[in-house]
Structures are given as C-alpha cells and as structure tokens.
Design an enzyme around this catalytic site. Structure first.
Site, PDB file in Angstrom:
ATOM      1  N   ARG A   5       0.875  -1.177   0.134  1.00 50.76           N
ATOM      2  CA  ARG A   5      -0.374  -0.200  -0.236  1.00 50.76           C
ATOM      3  C   ARG A   5       0.438   1.163   0.261  1.00 50.76           C
ATOM      4  O   ARG A   5       2.080   1.128   0.693  1.00 50.76           O
ATOM      5  CB  ARG A   5      -0.232  -0.478   1.236  1.00 50.76           C
ATOM      6  CG  ARG A   5      -1.628  -0.848   1.128  1.00 50.76           C
ATOM      7  CD  ARG A   5      -2.784  -0.141  -0.023  1.00 50.76           C
ATOM      8  NE  ARG A   5      -4.128  -1.642   0.387  1.00 50.76           N
ATOM      9  CZ  ARG A   5      -4.664  -1.941  -1.216  1.00 50.76           C
ATOM     10  NH1 ARG A   5      -3.400  -2.378  -1.678  1.00 50.76           N
ATOM     11  NH2 ARG A   5      -5.651  -2.880  -0.739  1.00 50.76           N
TER      12      ARG A   5
ATOM     13  N   GLU B 200      -4.723   7.096  -5.745  1.00 53.19           N
ATOM     14  CA  GLU B 200      -4.361   6.595  -7.112  1.00 53.19           C
ATOM     15  C   GLU B 200      -5.762   6.548  -7.858  1.00 53.19           C
ATOM     16  O   GLU B 200      -6.606   6.324  -6.885  1.00 53.19           O
ATOM     17  CB  GLU B 200      -3.986   4.616  -6.134  1.00 53.19           C
ATOM     18  CG  GLU B 200      -2.228   4.253  -6.548  1.00 53.19           C
ATOM     19  CD  GLU B 200      -3.300   3.077  -6.017  1.00 53.19           C
ATOM     20  OE1 GLU B 200      -3.860   2.279  -5.841  1.00 53.19           O
ATOM     21  OE2 GLU B 200      -1.985   2.739  -5.492  1.00 53.19           O
TER      22      GLU B 200
ATOM     23  N   HIS C 170      -0.693  -0.130  -9.795  1.00 51.54           N
ATOM     24  CA  HIS C 170      -1.642  -0.911  -9.230  1.00 51.54           C
ATOM     25  C   HIS C 170      -1.856  -2.295  -9.792  1.00 51.54           C
ATOM     26  O   HIS C 170      -3.291  -2.309 -10.186  1.00 51.54           O
ATOM     27  CB  HIS C 170      -2.611  -0.217  -8.241  1.00 51.54           C
ATOM     28  CG  HIS C 170      -3.285  -1.616  -6.937  1.00 51.54           C
ATOM     29  ND1 HIS C 170      -3.400   0.129  -6.415  1.00 51.54           N
ATOM     30  CD2 HIS C 170      -3.004  -2.646  -6.721  1.00 51.54           C
ATOM     31  CE1 HIS C 170      -3.484  -0.980  -5.137  1.00 51.54           C
ATOM     32  NE2 HIS C 170      -3.640  -2.443  -5.657  1.00 51.54           N
TER      33      HIS C 170
HETATM   34  N1  LIG Z   1      -0.622  -4.567  -5.523  1.00 51.23           N
HETATM   35  C1  LIG Z   1      -1.293  -5.218  -5.313  1.00 51.23           C
HETATM   36  O1  LIG Z   1      -2.360  -5.491  -6.797  1.00 51.23           O
HETATM   37  C2  LIG Z   1      -1.405  -5.873  -4.277  1.00 51.23           C
HETATM   38  C3  LIG Z   1      -2.337  -7.252  -4.145  1.00 51.23           C
HETATM   39  C4  LIG Z   1      -2.870  -7.816  -2.872  1.00 51.23           C
HETATM   40  C5  LIG Z   1      -2.823  -7.533  -2.000  1.00 51.23           C
HETATM   41  N2  LIG Z   1      -1.776  -6.375  -1.842  1.00 51.23           N
HETATM   42  C6  LIG Z   1      -1.707  -5.472  -0.754  1.00 51.23           C
HETATM   43  O2  LIG Z   1      -0.473  -6.377   0.148  1.00 51.23           O
HETATM   44  C7  LIG Z   1       0.119  -6.534   0.886  1.00 51.23           C
HETATM   45  C8  LIG Z   1      -0.409  -8.044   2.021  1.00 51.23           C
HETATM   46  O3  LIG Z   1      -1.340  -8.928   1.656  1.00 51.23           O
HETATM   47  P1  LIG Z   1      -0.968 -10.769   1.890  1.00 51.23           P
HETATM   48  O4  LIG Z   1      -2.248 -10.785   1.312  1.00 51.23           O
HETATM   49  O5  LIG Z   1      -0.223 -10.666   1.645  1.00 51.23           O
HETATM   50  O6  LIG Z   1      -1.321 -10.474   3.018  1.00 51.23           O
HETATM   51  P2  LIG Z   1      -1.477 -10.767   4.622  1.00 51.23           P
HETATM   52  O7  LIG Z   1      -2.859 -10.849   5.692  1.00 51.23           O
HETATM   53  O8  LIG Z   1      -1.904 -11.973   3.849  1.00 51.23           O
HETATM   54  O9  LIG Z   1      -0.342 -11.007   4.803  1.00 51.23           O
HETATM   55  C9  LIG Z   1       0.058  -9.668   5.975  1.00 51.23           C
HETATM   56  C10 LIG Z   1       1.084  -9.282   7.238  1.00 51.23           C
HETATM   57  O10 LIG Z   1       1.331  -8.105   7.162  1.00 51.23           O
HETATM   58  C11 LIG Z   1       2.006  -9.101   8.926  1.00 51.23           C
HETATM   59  N3  LIG Z   1       1.262  -7.373   9.692  1.00 51.23           N
HETATM   60  C12 LIG Z   1       0.534  -7.065   9.993  1.00 51.23           C
HETATM   61  N4  LIG Z   1       0.539  -5.618  10.900  1.00 51.23           N
HETATM   62  C13 LIG Z   1       2.037  -5.658  10.731  1.00 51.23           C
HETATM   63  C14 LIG Z   1       3.042  -4.578  11.461  1.00 51.23           C
HETATM   64  N5  LIG Z   1       2.422  -3.848  12.185  1.00 51.23           N
HETATM   65  N6  LIG Z   1       4.558  -6.056  12.014  1.00 51.23           N
HETATM   66  C15 LIG Z   1       4.434  -6.568  11.337  1.00 51.23           C
HETATM   67  N7  LIG Z   1       3.905  -7.454  10.184  1.00 51.23           N
HETATM   68  C16 LIG Z   1       2.750  -6.994  10.403  1.00 51.23           C
HETATM   69  C17 LIG Z   1       0.210  -9.530   9.228  1.00 51.23           C
HETATM   70  O11 LIG Z   1       0.662  -9.906  10.366  1.00 51.23           O
HETATM   71  C18 LIG Z   1       0.363 -10.343   8.083  1.00 51.23           C
HETATM   72  O12 LIG Z   1       1.250 -11.454   8.226  1.00 51.23           O
HETATM   73  C19 LIG Z   1      -1.796  -5.804   1.778  1.00 51.23           C
HETATM   74  O13 LIG Z   1      -1.454  -4.484   2.183  1.00 51.23           O
HETATM   75  C20 LIG Z   1      -2.598  -6.341   0.739  1.00 51.23           C
HETATM   76  O14 LIG Z   1      -3.148  -5.308   1.018  1.00 51.23           O
HETATM   77  C21 LIG Z   1      -1.288  -6.132  -3.189  1.00 51.23           C
END
Ligand SMILES: NC(=O)c1ccc[n+]([C@@H]2O[C@H](COP(=O)([O-])OP(=O)(O)OC[C@H]3O[C@@H](n4cnc5c(N)ncnc54)[C@H](O)[C@@H]3O)[C@@H](O)[C@H]2O)c1
Length: 325
Positions: free
Chosen positions: A236, A265, A284
C-alpha cells in the site's frame, strides 16, 4: 424486486473468464462502474443496491449509512480492507467477504519484476533502445544480497520463496511469525521492523495498512537503513512517506524505489515520485494477471452468490481478527 449489485472493480470487468457468466446466470441486475470510486460517488450509487463487488473504493461510515437499510453484503474483490471502515461495517452487522489465497503468487512475481528492473535498469534501458540509443548502463546482481521482508503473510512468504531461489539471504519480521515456514526456508527472524530496516540491502514491504504500519518508511527510518537500499512496495502506498522517499531518492540514500502502489491512485500528474530518480512505478497491477483475476473474480462472485443462496462465504473478513488468521 430484482436484486441489484454494484460492481466497481475494473480488472474483474476487463479480463475475460467464467466469472462473467456466473454473475450473468444469477439474474441479478448489475450496475457497472469504473473504480476505485470516491466517497462522494459511492454515496450517489449505493442507496438502492443489495450487494456490491468492490475493489479499493471508499467504503466509509457515510457510504454505509447511505447504503442502509437495503445493503445486505459486501464482497471485497481482493484482500486489502484498508479503504473499508470495517469497524462500522461490523457494527451494522453487514457480512464482509474477501479473497485471500488467490493473488499471492502473482503479486510476488510482480515484486521480483520491480526488483530486477531496478537492479538491471531494465525500464531505462528499454526506453533508450526504443529511442534508437545504444546506451549501456551497468547494473548489480541480486545474488548474495540480503532482502528484508516486512510482513510474512501470503505475499511476503511467496517473495521469500523466490528470494531463496535467487540466492538471497532473507531476514523478516511479522507480528505473527510463521515458525515452521521460516525454519524450513532458513529465514532469519528479527525482533522488530526497525531491525529489518537496518539489515536489508533490499527491503520489501508486505504488511496490511494499519495505524502502526502507515508511514513506516519515513525520513527517520530511512536514516537507519543501509546506504543505497532498494525498497519495494507492492502493498500500500501509505506505508511510505512520499515526500521523504522522494528526498531519499534524490540524495541517493535510497538507491531505488519500485512501487506498484501510491498514496494517491491514480496520482496527479505532478506527483513527486513520478519524476524521482531510480523510481519505477506501476499502476496497481500487482495482482492483475489473467490467472489471478480469474481466481479472484471467481471467489468474489461465489462469495456474493453464496450469501444470497444462504450458504457460507469461502472467506468472510469480519469473522477473523487478521486476514490470514
Ligand atoms: N499490489 C497489489 O495489487 C496487491 C494485491 C494484493 C494485496 N496487496 C497488499 O499486499 C499486502 C499483503 O497482502 P497479503 O495477501 O500478503 O496479506 P496477509 O494478510 O496474508 O499478510 C499481511 C501480513 O502482514 C502482517 N502484519 C500486519 N501488521 C504488521 C505489523 N505492524 N508488523 C509486521 N507485520 C504485520 C500480518 O501479520 C500478515 O502476516 C496488503 O497490504 C494488501 O493490501 C497488494
């Protein structure tokens, strides 16, 4: 009265696949818009809909109030819930479904695309040759470097697997440490985000956007990082302070920034990172592959249809404290 569904996500609409027929077969009336939509536009649209398949549209308390009493379900296409006032959705008792486990490989591949682009100047070089210039820049190998991964959730873990295959050392931090996975892969566990920042030559951000993670990369934290660190952000835009990142790219403290996401965005034409040096930004599209979109659109559609058929969703976000819990 016919069930009315608001569909805002563009990749769902633009990419062919079985989800179109599935939605069509429901017999629901579909209102199609090109998101992500602002709060203002959402308020105009949500008054007479029963459900929505949404992307990163602003779903604030005002939008929810405008949608009630008719709105019955929100099917989030994707995993990030940060544009949704989940507390308010919960308070109003609206089921919120989402799509974990369908786009992590695709986003991890994109992260590597950005990484290799920066280390080997691929975008710059391709632009040179296209314009008729045979300008040969020297890059760097990634083999043997240390990648720091903040957030070892679904995407972070896929990045770690690929990093190992490329011969990188991996250090990581997550508030929920995936013990077995990390041991198997040989990921070094550190005690805080700050420790990852200190050790990484390549830093890859994969946490959710929360109050704790917002602005985690800022002037103060960048000062603690290795000189020339390359930072990747497919999570993000708000995880990174835009002004501070631009300044660090200008000074060379940060050697490169590869981002698939921005704080605004789409960005205004004068967004400071669009003209920053050593910065590769994609619009994105981290999860926008045919394979991933079909999986995700299928899941978002099934979640919606299951709700109206009285069946459980494949994944309901407001039933678990964390998306990957
Ligand atoms: N670019 C894109 O098109 C796209 C697509 C999918 C997801 N995303 C973004 O990618 C990110 C991760 O997605 P994901 O599917 O792996 O999610 P997920 O929920 O599987 O993983 C996120 C991880 O972050 C950890 N986390 C949260 N707060 C934390 C903190 N303060 N310190 C350390 N770790 C922390 C959680 O424990 C979790 O393991 C999200 O922000 C999601 O919105 C972006």
């Amino acid at each position: 009265m016919k069930t009315r569904i608001l569909l805002t996500t563009t990749s769902y609409q633009d990419i062919p696949g079985p989800h179109h027929q599935m939605l069509e077969d429901s017999g629901f009336e579909i209102i199609r818009e090109r998101g992500p939509l602002s709060e203002e536009r959402m308020i105009e649209l949500v008054g007479d809909i029963d459900g929505m398949i949404c992307g990163d549209d602003a779903i604030t308390s005002k939008v929810i109030d405008a949608a009630l009493p008719r709105l019955k379900v929100i099917s989030k296409y994707g995993i990030g819930l940060d544009k949704i006032d989940t507390g308010y959705v919960e308070e109003k008792g609206i089921p919120l479904t989402f799509c974990p486990g369908v786009n992590h490989t695709t986003v991890a591949e994109h992260t590597f695309g950005l990484m290799l682009s920066l280390f080997r100047h691929i975008v710059e070089e391709a632009n040179y040759t296209r314009s008729g210039s045979w300008t040969r820049l020297s890059g760097h190998e990634i083999m043997g470097k240390t990648i720091g991964i903040v957030g070892l959730g679904r995407i972070g873990r896929e990045v770690a697997i690929r990093a190992k295959a490329f011969g990188l050392s991996v250090v990581g931090y997550d508030i929920y440490w995936p013990e077995e996975f990390a041991n198997e892969l040989g990921i070094k566990r550190v005690d805080s985000i700050a420790e990852v920042f200190k050790e990484a030559e390549i830093l890859s951000l994969h946490t959710n956007l929360t109050d704790e993670t917002e602005n985690m990369v800022c002037a103060e934290s960048i000062a603690t990082m290795k000189d020339g660190v390359v930072i990747l952000n497919c999570a993000r835009g708000e995880l990174v302070n835009t002004q501070d990142m631009a300044a660090a790219l200008e000074s060379g403290k940060v050697g490169g920034y590869g981002a698939d996401v921005l704080d605004v965005e789409p960005p205004p034409v004068d967004h400071i990172l669009l003209s920053a040096p050593n910065c590769v930004i994609t619009p994105h599209i981290g999860s926008r592959t045919h394979e991933s979109v079909q999986r995700q659109a299928g899941m978002a559609t099934r979640n919606l249809l299951n709700f109206f058929a009285g069946k459980p969703a494949e994944a309901q976000a407001n039933k678990a404290p964390w998306p990957n819990a």
